[in-house]
Design a protein around this motif. Structure first.
Motif, PDB file in Angstrom:
ATOM      1  N   ALA B 471     -21.472  -6.080  32.188  1.00  0.00           N
ATOM      2  CA  ALA B 471     -22.090  -6.918  31.168  1.00  0.00           C
ATOM      3  C   ALA B 471     -22.978  -6.095  30.226  1.00  0.00           C
ATOM      4  O   ALA B 471     -23.343  -6.557  29.154  1.00  0.00           O
ATOM      5  N   SER B 483     -16.756  -8.597  29.275  1.00  0.00           N
ATOM      6  CA  SER B 483     -18.090  -8.251  29.743  1.00  0.00           C
ATOM      7  C   SER B 483     -18.519  -9.092  30.940  1.00  0.00           C
ATOM      8  O   SER B 483     -19.406  -8.726  31.686  1.00  0.00           O
ATOM      9  N   GLY B 484     -17.883 -10.231  31.150  1.00  0.00           N
ATOM     10  CA  GLY B 484     -18.270 -11.054  32.296  1.00  0.00           C
ATOM     11  C   GLY B 484     -17.431 -10.765  33.530  1.00  0.00           C
ATOM     12  O   GLY B 484     -17.574 -11.413  34.558  1.00  0.00           O
TER      13      GLY B 484
END
Lengths: 159, 560
Positions: B471, B483-484
């Motif tokens: 992240a 990013s997650g």
């Protein structure tokens, strides 16, 4: 089992003040336990959770493991039941209005741990009583006397 | 993965009365500490004759009153429903394990910081350094949660934007730390506990009573609300919150409780091992006063959130008007605000949260500074370090860690409670196995401890890198595909940072035991120290197992 060799049966009698006291107040069990305690040099007995080497530790671990098993059931039992039988567990409790699974986890588990903690501390006090151990009068350091005449008074030590 | 920065629903403006309450609360901690100060620990024994069951129990409770308990817990219960209960269970029931396996033995061992214990038990400066490094990491991660909490709640009182607010609150924390150091104040943890629990319970009782939710026992009466709350509040195992994650989280928090450095230190000042036991029982009771009430506050908050925003009970959990992570984190204060209680009263609840966060962070920074200055610098890097050098290094550590915590808190990876849980899983993976095996198996040796701690640290780091860092770090996010996302999803599923101990702790046990068996046994002196920890024979107040063993070790009678 390593009994103290330096202690003769004479010592056991003369030193028997504690044991005799116990006999009078607590009955015979305490005498045996307290004598075992007096005859044990704890610094020479192996410490292994799975192989308790002294009578005291065997008794202590019986309390510990019983408590631990009950604790595991109280803590992980309800959540496991909820995954196994969600229908039954999520029904609403009468009066309070909680779903059962919620109440048993949010209130039951922490409260159960508190009760178990108090029971354990109480049992442990009783165990000390049985072995003739007094934490109050020994507030001042009870130095383990290494040798000489004190040996008898203190339970002796392995040379 | 990152959570919203600011709580939209919170009334953000400067409020004079609440600001005064915050000031008075912090001042009272300092003044009481100053008035009852004792020169040193020796002085404490002479003056105070040690601390009894109830007082030490309150001190244990005060340690627990960080932003994680005060704010984060209710936030998790409000946002994550049944999964949030894993935190309640984990942060309370662990004390039983601590009690039956470690409390009295630790009291007898007589070393109360993780580096001291590990160094003396395993005769290794390297082990000391690893434990000190772990302690430092725990302090850092734990403080990030506190900084986020004090920043969010600080906004209600002082009305700044979130980033300047965090900077200001952290400055206040370091100022508080410096001031208490200058005054030589010994923390009066029992008084601190009473102030904080009163602020929290006042919030729960008054909100419950004024809104007609509850009368005398809000801890039980919130049950009646369940029929009106959204399904997500109580539905088990929804979303990604599987049974595995629930158990892993609770397990991590339980073993983390037994491995946390600042829990151990509470046994330092007790009179005897019997007091160590009973004060653990009392400590759990005092902690439960907060933990019984926290889910009630969460339920009130969720219900009020729906009512105030005019949305359905299910819309609290999903949709455009759903409660955000930041709002969840301050639900304790929000509930009081929604209930339209006077500003000074909401301020009191907020002040309690800030005081808890500041006091906890100050304590953690001291731990971190002593780990670096004493355990790493003086013991390992520069054995000839002067007192002055150590003090300088200690201060530099506080400034450094303070800056690092502040920056991390600007954009935290998770909710307050979850951040603090990362620290717990680290303690549970690295330190708990050392304490447990160190005290319960005399043949645990240096090689085993070093191998075990290294494996534990690696496992925790890979878990964080895998799940949290993508992240933040661009190229990791590219590798992970978003990013997650986690780099290795299967690893993230079974070794999530928050529940890393379910896999990690047994693994570290196996490694430590295996290596200890393959290498020579520890010296007899060390074994005798372990045995002394289990002897039922009472020990004196200031004795450690080491004293006893060295006193009785020689053949000649002690010459006192």
């Amino acid at each position: 089992m390593s009994h103290n060799n330096s202690r003769s049966s004479d010592d056991a009698v003369t030193d028997g003040g504690r044991a005799t006291d116990d006999a009078a107040t607590d009955g015979g069990v305490a005498t045996t336990a307290a004598q075992k305690h007096d005859n044990t040099d704890y610094l020479s007995e192996e410490v292994n959770l799975l192989k308790p080497s002294t009578a005291y530790m065997r008794d202590h671990l019986r309390i510990v493991w019983t408590g631990f098993i009950v604790w595991a059931l109280v803590v992980f039992g309800p959540v496991t039941m909820t995954v196994l039988a969600p229908g039954v567990m999520t029904t609403t409790m009468p009066v309070l209005g909680f779903p059962w699974h919620y109440f048993l986890v949010a209130f039951g588990a922490p409260t159960g741990a508190l009760i178990l903690a108090a029971v354990y501390a109480r049992q442990r006090d009783k165990l000390d009583e049985k072995y003739g151990i007094d934490h109050d009068t020994d507030a001042e350091p009870a130095e383990p006397e290494p040798a000489g005449s004190e040996t008898a008074a203190d339970g002796g030590k392995q040379e | 993965m990152t959570v919203p920065i600011q709580a939209e629903a919170l009334d953000i403006s400067f409020k004079l009365l609440p600001a005064i309450i915050v000031f008075l609360m912090m001042a009272s901690f300092l003044i009481i500490g100053f008035v009852f100060k004792v020169a040193d620990t020796e002085g404490m024994w002479v003056a105070g004759r040690g601390i009894g069951n109830i007082e030490n129990g309150m001190a244990i409770g005060a340690n627990w009153m960080s932003a994680a308990s005060y704010l984060g817990l209710a936030g998790l219960v409000a946002l994550a429903g049944f999964y949030g209960l894993a935190f309640i269970v984990g942060w309370t029931t662990g004390y039983f394990v601590l009690l039956i396996f470690l409390a009295a033995q630790m009291r007898r061992f007589g070393k109360y910081t993780a580096p001291d214990f590990v160094a003396d038990r395993f005769n290794s400066p390297m082990a000391r350094a690893l434990a000190a490094f772990t302690t430092l990491l725990i302090a850092y991660v734990y403080s990030v949660g506190q900084a986020r909490g004090m920043g969010l709640v600080g906004q209600y009182v002082f009305g700044l934007d979130i980033i300047p607010m965090i900077v200001v609150m952290m400055t206040i924390t370091v100022g508080y730390l410096a001031l208490s150091g200058m005054l030589g104040a010994t923390k009066n943890m029992a008084v601190q506990y009473v102030i904080l629990i009163v602020a929290f319970l006042a919030g729960v009782y008054v909100v419950g009573f004024s809104q007609g939710y509850s009368t005398v026992l809000p801890q039980i009466e919130y049950g009646a609300l369940f029929s009106e709350l959204g399904r997500q509040f109580s539905e088990p195992f929804i979303g990604g919150n599987s049974y595995y994650l629930w158990v892993a989280t609770a397990f991590s928090l339980i073993v983390g409780t037994c491995g946390l450095p600042h829990v151990l230190v509470r046994f330092y000042t007790v009179e005897s091992e019997r007091t160590a036991r009973w004060s653990t029982v009392w400590g759990l009771f005092f902690i439960l006063l907060l933990y019984w009430a926290a889910p009630a506050m969460a339920a009130f908050g969720v219900d009020l959130f729906a009512a105030v925003n005019g949305i359905s009970s299910d819309a609290v959990f999903s949709g455009e008007q759903a409660m955000s992570g930041a709002e969840g984190d301050v639900i304790v204060v929000l509930a009081a605000q929604f209930a339209e209680l006077p500003t000074w009263f909401v301020g009191l609840v907020a002040a309690g949260a800030m005081a808890a966060a500041i006091a906890t962070t100050a304590g953690l920074f001291i731990t971190a500074s002593s780990a670096v200055a004493h355990d790493i610098y003086a013991e390992l890097i520069n054995p000839d370090a002067t007192q002055r050098q150590q003090v300088l290094i200690g201060r530099a550590t506080i400034v450094g860690i303070g800056a690092l915590v502040t920056v991390t808190a600007f954009n935290p990876p998770a909710l307050i409670g979850e951040l603090v849980a990362y620290a717990f899983s680290l303690a549970g993976v690295v330190l708990f196995p050392m304490f447990f095996l160190g005290l319960w198996w005399e043949n645990t040796n240096r090689q085993g401890a070093l191998a075990g701690m290294t494996v534990g640290l690696l496992l925790w780091f890979t878990s964080i890198i895998n799940s949290v860092l993508p992240a933040y770090v661009g190229f990791l996010a590219d590798v992970a595909g978003g990013s997650g996302q986690a780099l290795v999803p299967i690893y993230a599923q079974y070794v999530p940072p928050i529940g890393a101990a379910l896999v990690g702790t047994p693994l570290v046990f196996l490694v430590t035991i295996g290596v200890s068996m393959a290498t020579p046994e520890p010296p007899l002196e060390t074994k005798r120290m372990v045995r002394q920890c289990h002897s039922p024979e009472p020990m004196g107040q200031q004795q450690s197992a080491e004293n006893i063993v060295s006193d009785s070790g020689g053949d000649a009678p002690a010459d006192d």
